[in-house]
Write an enzyme that holds these catalytic residues in place. Structure first.
Site, PDB file in Angstrom:
ATOM      1  N   HIS A  29       0.834  -1.199   0.000  1.00  0.00           N
ATOM      2  CA  HIS A  29       0.000   0.000   0.000  1.00  0.00           C
ATOM      3  C   HIS A  29       0.873   1.255   0.000  1.00  0.00           C
ATOM      4  O   HIS A  29       1.583   1.523   0.981  1.00  0.00           O
ATOM      5  CB  HIS A  29      -0.891  -0.029   1.246  1.00  0.00           C
ATOM      6  CG  HIS A  29      -1.795   1.143   1.388  1.00  0.00           C
ATOM      7  ND1 HIS A  29      -1.666   2.057   2.409  1.00  0.00           N
ATOM      8  CD2 HIS A  29      -2.844   1.555   0.640  1.00  0.00           C
ATOM      9  CE1 HIS A  29      -2.606   2.969   2.294  1.00  0.00           C
ATOM     10  NE2 HIS A  29      -3.343   2.688   1.234  1.00  0.00           N
ATOM     11  N   GLU A  56       1.305  -0.671  -5.198  1.00  0.00           N
ATOM     12  CA  GLU A  56       0.250   0.294  -5.499  1.00  0.00           C
ATOM     13  C   GLU A  56       0.785   1.700  -5.764  1.00  0.00           C
ATOM     14  O   GLU A  56       1.418   2.285  -4.884  1.00  0.00           O
ATOM     15  CB  GLU A  56      -0.731   0.410  -4.316  1.00  0.00           C
ATOM     16  CG  GLU A  56      -1.845   1.381  -4.646  1.00  0.00           C
ATOM     17  CD  GLU A  56      -2.529   2.033  -3.454  1.00  0.00           C
ATOM     18  OE1 GLU A  56      -1.864   2.296  -2.435  1.00  0.00           O
ATOM     19  OE2 GLU A  56      -3.726   2.287  -3.566  1.00  0.00           O
ATOM     20  N   ASP A  58      -0.926   5.380  -6.273  1.00  0.00           N
ATOM     21  CA  ASP A  58      -2.068   6.274  -6.454  1.00  0.00           C
ATOM     22  C   ASP A  58      -1.641   7.287  -7.503  1.00  0.00           C
ATOM     23  O   ASP A  58      -0.489   7.726  -7.507  1.00  0.00           O
ATOM     24  CB  ASP A  58      -2.393   7.008  -5.144  1.00  0.00           C
ATOM     25  CG  ASP A  58      -2.978   6.084  -4.084  1.00  0.00           C
ATOM     26  OD1 ASP A  58      -3.778   5.201  -4.419  1.00  0.00           O
ATOM     27  OD2 ASP A  58      -2.623   6.267  -2.892  1.00  0.00           O
ATOM     28  N   HIS A  71      -0.605  10.204  -3.132  1.00  0.00           N
ATOM     29  CA  HIS A  71      -1.929   9.913  -2.600  1.00  0.00           C
ATOM     30  C   HIS A  71      -2.855  11.121  -2.650  1.00  0.00           C
ATOM     31  O   HIS A  71      -4.006  11.029  -3.072  1.00  0.00           O
ATOM     32  CB  HIS A  71      -1.827   9.416  -1.152  1.00  0.00           C
ATOM     33  CG  HIS A  71      -3.171   9.166  -0.535  1.00  0.00           C
ATOM     34  ND1 HIS A  71      -3.872  10.146   0.147  1.00  0.00           N
ATOM     35  CD2 HIS A  71      -3.959   8.079  -0.532  1.00  0.00           C
ATOM     36  CE1 HIS A  71      -5.026   9.650   0.556  1.00  0.00           C
ATOM     37  NE2 HIS A  71      -5.116   8.393   0.163  1.00  0.00           N
ATOM     38  N   GLU A 145      -4.308   3.303  -8.866  1.00  0.00           N
ATOM     39  CA  GLU A 145      -5.619   3.839  -8.486  1.00  0.00           C
ATOM     40  C   GLU A 145      -5.838   5.161  -9.193  1.00  0.00           C
ATOM     41  O   GLU A 145      -5.014   6.082  -9.074  1.00  0.00           O
ATOM     42  CB  GLU A 145      -5.711   4.045  -6.965  1.00  0.00           C
ATOM     43  CG  GLU A 145      -7.072   4.632  -6.574  1.00  0.00           C
ATOM     44  CD  GLU A 145      -7.243   4.915  -5.089  1.00  0.00           C
ATOM     45  OE1 GLU A 145      -6.460   4.406  -4.268  1.00  0.00           O
ATOM     46  OE2 GLU A 145      -8.185   5.678  -4.773  1.00  0.00           O
TER      47      GLU A 145
HETATM   48  O1  G3P Z   1      -6.494   1.876  -2.743  1.00  0.00           O
HETATM   49  C1  G3P Z   1      -6.673   1.127  -1.602  1.00  0.00           C
HETATM   50  C2  G3P Z   1      -6.477   2.051  -0.492  1.00  0.00           C
HETATM   51  O2  G3P Z   1      -5.249   2.640  -0.770  1.00  0.00           O
HETATM   52  C3  G3P Z   1      -7.541   3.108  -0.448  1.00  0.00           C
HETATM   53  O3  G3P Z   1      -7.199   4.086   0.429  1.00  0.00           O
HETATM   54  O4  G3P Z   1      -6.813   6.448   0.704  1.00  0.00           O
HETATM   55  O5  G3P Z   1      -4.928   4.853   0.921  1.00  0.00           O
HETATM   56  O6  G3P Z   1      -5.894   5.355  -1.306  1.00  0.00           O
HETATM   57  P1  G3P Z   1      -6.156   5.237   0.165  1.00  0.00           P
HETATM   58 CA    CA Z   2      -4.909   3.875  -2.843  1.00  0.00          CA
END
Ligand code: G3P
Ligand code: CA
Length: 299
Positions: A29, A56, A58, A71, A145
């Site tokens: 994450h 991941e 973002d 993020h 994302e």
């Molecule tokens: O994308 C999964 C998780 O990361 C969602 O929360 O706010 O960390 O992007 P966030």
């Molecule tokens: Ca995310």
């Protein structure tokens, strides 16, 4: 068709939606963000060292249309933009803020994206999505994302188009294109996932993120989401409150990804590992976002 061939065919069809998740899947994450500044190349590299199956990013979009990994829609939490560009703040509800979309990639590349966490990460830069791909490709999957795509759409910046163009340039825009680097796209935005599938004919698995069910029953939520997505991604609290979500999703041949398990201190490590073990064993989740890829249980 002979019965055995038919069974094999049906089995392979039912496995298709789960293909990127061939085993309980460890998703880093924001990278290994418990240990290194989130969404930086050191965090992504550490995630690979710690055995992440997917990493991941973002995504945000710069003023000149570059996809960067961050993020927030704004730069002030994780960079020194406030000190570097004090006169470039945008006032929102009386608060100074520095939106990514107000800065060019060249400007963002001058920012320190590591010192906010610890001085030892000074001068770590905000990576582009391309740099993230170059770092992870061949070593793990990528699960970008589309973050706040409506913010960018309002400025004439088409995040989904930029994402699919980047994936196509890297020959990662089709399922199975690079078996060592499967790609799944995630979003909180139903509109974004629908747009990817309809306007861009995206065949990659699409996963819908949500942090609340409201009053909707799990079966109904799954039935709604399956119209535009291949997997559900509730947060841990939602899934714990409605564990039947996982069964309903699996019955609909959809994957279950949960977010986010983290341990910020070494004393919390055992609890985080146990939590991930429980999610896999008892709730049968297919994949977990974690800030601590090193704690993902493999037994
Ligand atoms: O994308 C999964 C998780 O990361 C969602 O929360 O706010 O960390 O992007 P966030
Ligand atoms: Ca995310």
């Amino acid at each position: 068709m002979p019965v055995i061939a038919l069974v094999g065919c049906l089995l392979s069809m039912s496995q298709a939606a789960f293909a990127p998740y061939s085993r309980p899947t460890n998703i880093a994450h924001r990278g290994a963000s418990a240990y290194a500044p989130e969404h930086t190349l050191p965090a992504y590299r550490l995630a690979l060292e710690q055995g992440a199956d997917f990493v991941e990013p973002d995504l945000q979009v710069t003023r000149d249309g570059a996809l960067v990994c961050l993020h927030d829609t704004t730069l002030e939490r994780t960079t020194d933009v406030k000190a570097r560009f004090p006169s470039r703040a945008t006032m929102v509800k009386g608060r100074a803020t520095w939106p990514v979309a107000e800065f060019t990639l060249a400007e963002i590349k001058t920012l320190d994206a590591g010192s906010w966490l610890d001085g030892k990460w000074a001068d770590t830069r905000v990576p582009t999505f391309q740099e993230m791909i170059d770092t992870v490709r061949g070593k793990a999957g990528i699960i970008p994302e589309t973050k706040a795509p409506e913010v960018y759409g309002a400025r004439g910046l088409d995040m989904e188009k930029l994402l699919m163009e980047t994936l196509a340039r890297n020959r990662l825009d089709k399922p199975g294109a690079d078996p060592k680097t499967p790609v799944i796209i995630q979003s909180f935005s139903e509109a974004s996932l629908r747009k990817l599938r309809s306007d861009h004919a995206c065949k990659l698995p699409l996963v819908f993120l949500f942090g609340s069910l409201g009053r909707e029953k799990p079966a109904r939520a799954v039935d709604r989401i399956r119209r535009f997505g291949d997997g559900i991604a509730p947060n841990v609290q939602v899934l714990n409150g409605a564990p039947m979500l996982a069964d309903e999703a699996h019955k609909a041949n959809m994957s279950v990804t949960v977010w986010t398990v983290r341990a910020r201190t070494s004393t919390a490590a055992g609890e985080a590992r146990a939590e991930m073990r429980r999610l896999i064993r008892d709730l049968k989740v297919d994949a977990i976002f974690t800030d601590n890829p090193d704690l993902f249980p493999r037994d």
